[in-house]
Motif scaffolding. Structure first.
Motif, PDB file in Angstrom:
ATOM      1  N   ASP A  66      22.045   6.999  17.113  1.00 27.54           N
ATOM      2  CA  ASP A  66      21.969   7.504  15.742  1.00 27.54           C
ATOM      3  C   ASP A  66      20.545   7.923  15.384  1.00 27.54           C
ATOM      4  OD1 ASP A  66      24.615   6.740  15.677  1.00 27.54           O
ATOM      5  OD2 ASP A  66      24.403   5.332  14.022  1.00 27.54           O
ATOM      6  N   VAL A  67      19.595   7.054  15.680  1.00 25.70           N
ATOM      7  CA  VAL A  67      18.198   7.330  15.334  1.00 25.70           C
ATOM      8  C   VAL A  67      17.665   8.511  16.140  1.00 25.70           C
ATOM      9  CG1 VAL A  67      15.852   6.408  15.329  1.00 25.70           C
ATOM     10  CG2 VAL A  67      17.754   4.978  14.572  1.00 25.70           C
ATOM     11  N   ALA A  68      17.981   8.545  17.424  1.00 25.24           N
ATOM     12  CA  ALA A  68      17.525   9.661  18.261  1.00 25.24           C
ATOM     13  C   ALA A  68      18.070  10.983  17.725  1.00 25.24           C
ATOM     14  CB  ALA A  68      17.958   9.445  19.704  1.00 25.24           C
ATOM     15  N   GLY A  69      19.331  10.982  17.298  1.00 24.32           N
ATOM     16  CA  GLY A  69      19.921  12.194  16.741  1.00 24.32           C
ATOM     17  C   GLY A  69      19.194  12.661  15.492  1.00 24.32           C
ATOM     18  N   LEU A  70      18.797  11.715  14.644  1.00 25.59           N
ATOM     19  CA  LEU A  70      18.058  12.078  13.430  1.00 25.59           C
ATOM     20  C   LEU A  70      16.686  12.656  13.756  1.00 25.59           C
ATOM     21  CD1 LEU A  70      18.838   9.031  11.100  1.00 25.59           C
ATOM     22  CD2 LEU A  70      19.807  11.327  10.978  1.00 25.59           C
ATOM     23  N   LEU A  71      16.130  12.235  14.898  1.00 22.71           N
ATOM     24  CA  LEU A  71      14.800  12.707  15.300  1.00 22.71           C
ATOM     25  C   LEU A  71      14.872  13.920  16.218  1.00 22.71           C
ATOM     26  CD1 LEU A  71      13.135   9.237  15.908  1.00 22.71           C
ATOM     27  CD2 LEU A  71      12.909  10.723  13.912  1.00 22.71           C
ATOM     28  N   GLY A  72      16.085  14.429  16.435  1.00 20.74           N
ATOM     29  CA  GLY A  72      16.230  15.627  17.262  1.00 20.74           C
ATOM     30  C   GLY A  72      16.147  15.350  18.748  1.00 20.74           C
ATOM     31  N   ALA A  73      16.639  14.205  19.184  1.00 23.06           N
ATOM     32  CA  ALA A  73      16.607  13.870  20.607  1.00 23.06           C
ATOM     33  C   ALA A  73      18.021  13.596  21.108  1.00 23.06           C
ATOM     34  CB  ALA A  73      15.720  12.643  20.843  1.00 23.06           C
ATOM     35  N   ASN A  74      18.207  13.744  22.409  1.00 25.68           N
ATOM     36  CA  ASN A  74      19.479  13.432  23.055  1.00 25.68           C
ATOM     37  C   ASN A  74      19.375  12.076  23.723  1.00 25.68           C
ATOM     38  OD1 ASN A  74      20.777  15.895  22.479  1.00 25.68           O
ATOM     39  ND2 ASN A  74      19.701  16.883  24.160  1.00 25.68           N
ATOM     40  N   VAL A  75      20.495  11.350  23.778  1.00 25.67           N
ATOM     41  CA  VAL A  75      20.537  10.053  24.438  1.00 25.67           C
ATOM     42  C   VAL A  75      21.587  10.118  25.533  1.00 25.67           C
ATOM     43  CG1 VAL A  75      20.996   7.589  24.165  1.00 25.67           C
ATOM     44  CG2 VAL A  75      19.859   8.836  22.344  1.00 25.67           C
ATOM     45  N   ASP A  76      21.221   9.631  26.730  1.00 23.61           N
ATOM     46  CA  ASP A  76      22.152   9.595  27.847  1.00 23.61           C
ATOM     47  C   ASP A  76      22.157   8.173  28.398  1.00 23.61           C
ATOM     48  OD1 ASP A  76      23.915  10.640  29.807  1.00 23.61           O
ATOM     49  OD2 ASP A  76      22.252  10.741  31.227  1.00 23.61           O
ATOM     50  N   PHE A  77      23.348   7.630  28.621  1.00 21.41           N
ATOM     51  CA  PHE A  77      23.485   6.296  29.197  1.00 21.41           C
ATOM     52  C   PHE A  77      24.163   6.451  30.547  1.00 21.41           C
ATOM     53  CE2 PHE A  77      25.671   2.237  29.839  1.00 21.41           C
ATOM     54  CZ  PHE A  77      24.607   1.369  29.687  1.00 21.41           C
ATOM     55  N   ASN A  78      23.452   6.091  31.626  1.00 25.13           N
ATOM     56  CA  ASN A  78      23.992   6.267  32.961  1.00 25.13           C
ATOM     57  C   ASN A  78      23.582   5.098  33.847  1.00 25.13           C
ATOM     58  OD1 ASN A  78      25.121   7.317  35.270  1.00 25.13           O
ATOM     59  ND2 ASN A  78      23.633   8.971  35.505  1.00 25.13           N
ATOM     60  N   LYS A  79      24.546   4.357  34.343  1.00 21.47           N
ATOM     61  CA  LYS A  79      24.317   3.253  35.281  1.00 21.47           C
ATOM     62  C   LYS A  79      23.291   2.253  34.757  1.00 21.47           C
ATOM     63  CE  LYS A  79      25.515   6.099  39.221  1.00 21.47           C
ATOM     64  NZ  LYS A  79      25.074   6.732  40.445  1.00 21.47           N
ATOM     65  N   GLY A  80      23.453   1.851  33.511  1.00 24.86           N
ATOM     66  CA  GLY A  80      22.582   0.828  32.940  1.00 24.86           C
ATOM     67  C   GLY A  80      21.227   1.329  32.473  1.00 24.86           C
TER      68      GLY A  80
END
Length: 158
Positions: A66-80
């Motif tokens: 949520d916070v990353a989205g507000l700051l214009g960033a993408n979040v990726d979760f892969n293998k921990g």
């Protein structure tokens, strides 16, 4: 028989201790959390999160995505692994507009006839009760971007 009893008791005792340690190590940590009621402000604008922040032992935890989205960033979760990357943004082009001091005072005088206007050689502009510092360029013209940004003049005024 007495030695056999001691060996058996010692073996059982050691086994119980190891079993207890194994059980304690495998138990998940339990903690108490409460939902934090916060106002989130990004770049001067109040924002809403999709998921609520948590308060644990006096520390506030925010939802990363949520916070990353507000700051214009993408979040990726892969293998921990959580990877946060800033989105590519097209650069903005700022055009610096300059004008000589006499022309500026004339334009401002017409636009604000009730204001007292004065301009120093160092670029200090007094416009009514407002004091604005303008950058003096190498060619002795003034950078009027601060006047445009604050709404005192527009491109059409120039």
């Amino acid at each position: 028989m007495n030695k056999q009893f001691i060996k058996t008791t010692a073996t059982l005792f050691i086994g119980m201790m190891l079993g207890t340690v194994t059980i304690a190590a495998a138990a998940p940590e339990v903690f108490q959390a409460s939902i934090a009621k916060l106002k989130i402000v990004v770049n001067g604008k109040e924002q809403k999160l999709k998921n609520s922040p948590l308060l644990v032992n006096g520390t506030t935890y925010l939802p990363v995505r949520d916070v990353a989205g507000l700051l214009g960033a993408n979040v990726d979760f892969n293998k921990g692994t959580i990877t946060i990357a800033q989105k590519k943004v097209q650069p903005t082009v700022n055009t610096i507009e300059s004008i000589n001091g006499r022309d500026l005072v004339e334009i401002l005088g017409k636009k604000y006839p009730d204001f007292k206007i004065s301009l120093s050689n160092e670029g200090l502009l007094k416009l009514g009760d407002n004091i604005i510092h303008l950058t003096v360029n190498d060619d002795s013209t003034l950078n009027v971007t601060p006047l445009k940004d604050s709404g005192f003049i527009s491109k059409s005024d120039l």
